[in-house]
Design a protein around this motif. Structure first.
Motif, PDB file in Angstrom:
ATOM      1  N   PHE A  30      25.639  48.437  34.937  1.00 12.26           N
ATOM      2  CA  PHE A  30      26.846  49.327  34.429  1.00 12.26           C
ATOM      3  C   PHE A  30      27.087  50.383  35.535  1.00 12.26           C
ATOM      4  O   PHE A  30      26.234  50.715  36.263  1.00 12.26           O
ATOM      5  N   SER A  31      28.365  50.537  35.542  1.00 15.94           N
ATOM      6  CA  SER A  31      28.953  51.638  36.424  1.00 15.94           C
ATOM      7  C   SER A  31      29.823  52.706  35.748  1.00 15.94           C
ATOM      8  O   SER A  31      30.528  52.117  34.919  1.00 15.94           O
ATOM      9  N   ASP A  32      29.691  53.731  36.249  1.00 16.01           N
ATOM     10  CA  ASP A  32      30.798  54.800  35.650  1.00 16.01           C
ATOM     11  C   ASP A  32      31.980  54.698  36.413  1.00 16.01           C
ATOM     12  O   ASP A  32      33.319  55.226  35.967  1.00 16.01           O
ATOM     13  N   TYR A  34      35.507  53.387  37.355  1.00 17.19           N
ATOM     14  CA  TYR A  34      36.830  52.460  36.677  1.00 17.19           C
ATOM     15  C   TYR A  34      37.408  51.588  37.837  1.00 17.19           C
ATOM     16  O   TYR A  34      38.095  52.154  38.576  1.00 17.19           O
ATOM     17  N   LEU A  35      37.101  50.407  37.758  1.00 19.43           N
ATOM     18  CA  LEU A  35      37.822  49.407  38.608  1.00 19.43           C
ATOM     19  C   LEU A  35      38.553  48.697  37.520  1.00 19.43           C
ATOM     20  O   LEU A  35      38.057  47.691  37.149  1.00 19.43           O
ATOM     21  N   SER A  36      39.962  48.844  37.494  1.00 22.49           N
ATOM     22  CA  SER A  36      40.769  48.033  36.663  1.00 22.49           C
ATOM     23  C   SER A  36      40.867  46.694  37.048  1.00 22.49           C
ATOM     24  O   SER A  36      41.027  46.538  38.091  1.00 22.49           O
ATOM     25  N   LEU A  61      40.346  39.365  30.412  1.00 23.04           N
ATOM     26  CA  LEU A  61      41.742  39.790  30.582  1.00 23.04           C
ATOM     27  C   LEU A  61      42.068  41.229  30.829  1.00 23.04           C
ATOM     28  O   LEU A  61      41.839  41.951  29.923  1.00 23.04           O
ATOM     29  N   ALA A  62      42.672  41.484  31.919  1.00 22.71           N
ATOM     30  CA  ALA A  62      43.104  42.853  32.092  1.00 22.71           C
ATOM     31  C   ALA A  62      43.907  43.463  31.120  1.00 22.71           C
ATOM     32  O   ALA A  62      44.819  42.791  30.633  1.00 22.71           O
ATOM     33  N   GLY A  63      43.686  44.437  30.755  1.00 24.03           N
ATOM     34  CA  GLY A  63      44.363  45.338  29.444  1.00 24.03           C
ATOM     35  C   GLY A  63      45.987  45.212  30.081  1.00 24.03           C
ATOM     36  O   GLY A  63      46.685  45.291  29.176  1.00 24.03           O
ATOM     37  N   ASP A 120      28.039  55.550  22.902  1.00 27.80           N
ATOM     38  CA  ASP A 120      27.162  56.528  23.556  1.00 27.80           C
ATOM     39  C   ASP A 120      27.951  58.000  23.718  1.00 27.80           C
ATOM     40  O   ASP A 120      27.426  58.975  23.995  1.00 27.80           O
ATOM     41  N   LEU A 121      29.225  57.894  23.690  1.00 27.96           N
ATOM     42  CA  LEU A 121      30.196  59.167  23.701  1.00 27.96           C
ATOM     43  C   LEU A 121      30.543  59.713  22.306  1.00 27.96           C
ATOM     44  O   LEU A 121      31.166  60.842  22.324  1.00 27.96           O
ATOM     45  N   ILE A 122      29.797  59.206  21.345  1.00 24.49           N
ATOM     46  CA  ILE A 122      30.159  59.683  20.011  1.00 24.49           C
ATOM     47  C   ILE A 122      29.230  60.401  19.460  1.00 24.49           C
ATOM     48  O   ILE A 122      27.856  60.208  19.501  1.00 24.49           O
TER      49      ILE A 122
HETATM   50  N1  LIG Z   1      30.213  56.257  28.328  1.00 22.39           N
HETATM   51  C1  LIG Z   1      30.806  54.879  28.408  1.00 22.39           C
HETATM   52  N2  LIG Z   1      31.816  54.482  29.488  1.00 22.39           N
HETATM   53  C2  LIG Z   1      31.973  53.417  29.340  1.00 22.39           C
HETATM   54  C3  LIG Z   1      31.495  52.453  28.483  1.00 22.39           C
HETATM   55  N3  LIG Z   1      32.177  51.323  28.683  1.00 22.39           N
HETATM   56  C4  LIG Z   1      32.857  51.251  29.950  1.00 22.39           C
HETATM   57  N4  LIG Z   1      32.962  52.600  30.100  1.00 22.39           N
HETATM   58  C5  LIG Z   1      33.814  53.277  31.292  1.00 22.39           C
HETATM   59  O1  LIG Z   1      35.095  53.102  31.248  1.00 22.39           O
HETATM   60  C6  LIG Z   1      35.941  52.783  32.063  1.00 22.39           C
HETATM   61  C7  LIG Z   1      36.802  51.487  31.750  1.00 22.39           C
HETATM   62  O2  LIG Z   1      35.884  50.399  31.944  1.00 22.39           O
HETATM   63  P1  LIG Z   1      36.215  49.072  32.297  1.00 22.39           P
HETATM   64  O3  LIG Z   1      35.288  48.238  31.580  1.00 22.39           O
HETATM   65  O4  LIG Z   1      36.867  48.940  33.658  1.00 22.39           O
HETATM   66  O5  LIG Z   1      37.498  48.767  31.232  1.00 22.39           O
HETATM   67  P2  LIG Z   1      38.495  47.510  30.952  1.00 22.39           P
HETATM   68  O6  LIG Z   1      38.710  47.545  29.499  1.00 22.39           O
HETATM   69  O7  LIG Z   1      37.894  46.239  31.677  1.00 22.39           O
HETATM   70  O8  LIG Z   1      39.968  47.893  31.612  1.00 22.39           O
HETATM   71  P3  LIG Z   1      41.123  47.109  32.388  1.00 22.39           P
HETATM   72  O9  LIG Z   1      40.635  46.066  33.159  1.00 22.39           O
HETATM   73  O10 LIG Z   1      42.122  47.939  32.902  1.00 22.39           O
HETATM   74  O11 LIG Z   1      41.619  46.352  31.271  1.00 22.39           O
HETATM   75  C8  LIG Z   1      34.956  52.669  33.240  1.00 22.39           C
HETATM   76  O12 LIG Z   1      34.806  53.996  33.869  1.00 22.39           O
HETATM   77  C9  LIG Z   1      33.693  52.367  32.446  1.00 22.39           C
HETATM   78  O13 LIG Z   1      32.381  53.033  33.325  1.00 22.39           O
HETATM   79  C10 LIG Z   1      30.660  52.851  27.546  1.00 22.39           C
HETATM   80  O14 LIG Z   1      30.111  51.960  26.740  1.00 22.39           O
HETATM   81  N5  LIG Z   1      30.297  54.174  27.649  1.00 22.39           N
END
Ligand SMILES: Nc1nc2c(ncn2[C@@H]2O[C@H](COP(=O)(O)OP(=O)(O)OP(=O)(O)O)[C@@H](O)[C@H]2O)c(=O)[nH]1
Ligand SMILES: [Mg+2]
Lengths: 164, 256
Positions: A30-32, A34-36, A61-63, A120-122
């Motif tokens: 997992f990484s924080d 965000y790589l779209s 599929l990219a959002g 986890d953020l809820i």
């Molecule tokens: N705290 C938390 N952050 C999350 C979680 N899942 C994803 N994120 C964060 O949310 C952001 C977006 O996550 P992505 O997995 O890239 O989102 P995506 O739906 O693939 O986005 P697109 O590819 O643009 O459609 C990133 O910064 C992640 O680290 C989670 O379960 N908890």
């Protein structure tokens, strides 16, 4: 033992954590950051369901391309989808509903699951059932329920194939 | 993508509803940003130039947006602009990105030996379901690459290209990636993807076309009659291997 191949797709708006769920499931990471996602990415993980080896081909599929012409082409021949929204962004839930409605219209009866991510953020005390209609809650960050959602969808897919 | 679509996309990216949380701080800059986009819009008449222009103005855009949107969004916009550039300038770039990690590290061996001589050599044969992108059978000399993922990516690329250049009768036939070439042969609801190195010769094409149509004449009916693709896999891979070993032999004899 018979090998089984299934195509599943994660759908949902931008930034809800689709790629993160796949990363967690396939690579236990997992990484924080965000790589779209750009366009489409395909990954694979083999799991065992009901004594069968199931090779899950997971399309991410990219959002951002939800409204592209190609979107519904990518969905062709899909065995099941996981619709993902971000529990912290009510708008993402509404957007996901619209995406799912459009998909069901074009591919009636397609097996699907709805997942509220970033649990986890809820705050524990929040009554999420009051706010959203979903099948599972997940966290790509903590890993909670991540394997489970993929397994549940695979089961649905396998069962539907067996009853054909 | 046309210029109008590109601009629309840029608008959507920067101003979409999903970014409500930053909206309030964003409002003040919105008009500034819009006029920046309009300026670009009015100045540029063709997509190629538009793309160049965008790159040049990337920093300006980011400077306008940067201060209140924070590191993450800044990066995001940068990535988005890159993305548009890529789409406009040449959708091949998209293919390349997608293909990057599929072959590169493990193919040194081939690069060093055969491609220099130029004799075509078949590396992989994949029989793929057109819609799902699922692999029905394969013949591959490389155990390091996951052919299931490659089949999926080829299908995604094919889908993308077939839609982007929206022509019913003109399907994507050929992908060139570094020293690997991929020729796609559609047949009904399936297609063959042949990955090879070396020169893309007329002889190669003739041999492949004949071999594939011969194979499909025998096999396609059976595929249509089968309910579970799973039950076909090993069987079909065996047949494909047999057929393509023959094809490779013919190829060796004919190319010198
Ligand atoms: N705290 C938390 N952050 C999350 C979680 N899942 C994803 N994120 C964060 O949310 C952001 C977006 O996550 P992505 O997995 O890239 O989102 P995506 O739906 O693939 O986005 P697109 O590819 O643009 O459609 C990133 O910064 C992640 O680290 C989670 O379960 N908890
Ligand atoms: Mg993503």
């Amino acid at each position: 033992m018979q090998d089984f191949r299934a195509k599943i797709i994660l759908v949902g708006p931008v930034g809800v954590g689709k790629s993160s769920l796949i990363r967690r499931f396939v690579f236990q990471m997992f990484s924080d950051l965000y790589l779209s996602t750009i366009g489409v990415r395909v990954d694979k993980k083999t799991i065992e369901v009901e004594g069968k080896q199931v090779h899950l081909l997971i399309w991410d599929l990219a959002g951002e391309i939800v409204n592209d012409k190609a979107y519904s082409n990518y969905l062709k021949g899909t065995d099941g989808i996981i619709g993902v929204f971000d529990l912290n962004r009510p708008q993402s839930y509404i957007d996901l509903q619209n995406i799912l409605i459009a998909i069901q219209k074009e591919f009636p009866g397609l097996k699907s699951l709805v997942v509220g991510n970033k649990k986890d953020l809820i705050d524990e005390s929040t009554d999420l059932r009051d706010l959203y209609d979903y099948d599972y809650l997940s966290s790509a960050k903590s890993g909670e329920n991540v394997e489970l959602i993929f397994e549940k969808l695979a089961e649905k897919v396998i069962t539907s194939h067996e009853t054909v | 993508m046309s210029q109008v679509e590109a601009i629309q996309e840029l608008r959507n990216l920067l101003l979409s509803d999903d970014r409500v949380r930053i909206e309030s701080q964003f409002d003040g800059y919105k008009s500034e940003l819009l006029s920046a986009i309009q300026k670009v819009e009015s100045e540029i008449s063709d997509p190629e130039k538009f793309s160049v222009h965008l790159s040049k103005n990337k920093t300006t855009m980011i400077d306008i947006l940067g201060p209140m949107m924070g590191q993450m969004i800044k990066k995001y916009v940068e990535a988005e602009i890159e993305k548009i550039n890529e789409k406009i300038s040449n959708s091949r770039n998209w293919f390349k990105n997608k293909l990057t990690n599929l072959f590169v590290p493990k193919s040194k061996r081939t690069r060093d030996s055969l491609s220099k001589i130029g004799t075509p050599e078949i590396k992989q044969v994949l029989l793929i379901e057109r819609d799902s992108g699922l692999l029905l059978g394969k013949y591959s000399d490389d155990r390091d690459v996951d052919t299931d993922i490659i089949a999926g990516m080829f299908t995604a690329i094919k889908s993308f290209a077939d839609t982007a250049f929206s022509s019913e009768e003109n399907e994507l036939e050929f992908i060139h990636y570094k020293d690997h070439k991929i020729r796609l042969f559609p047949y009904g609801t399936l297609y063959f993807a042949i990955v090879f190195t070396g020169r893309d010769t007329v002889v190669l094409n003739e041999i492949l076309t004949a071999g594939i149509s011969d194979f499909m004449d025998r096999y396609y009916e059976r595929y249509l009659a089968t309910q579970h693709r799973a039950s076909l896999y090993d069987d079909i891979s065996g047949l494909i291997e047999k057929e393509f070993k023959e094809i490779c032999k013919t190829l060796e004899q004919k190319s010198y």
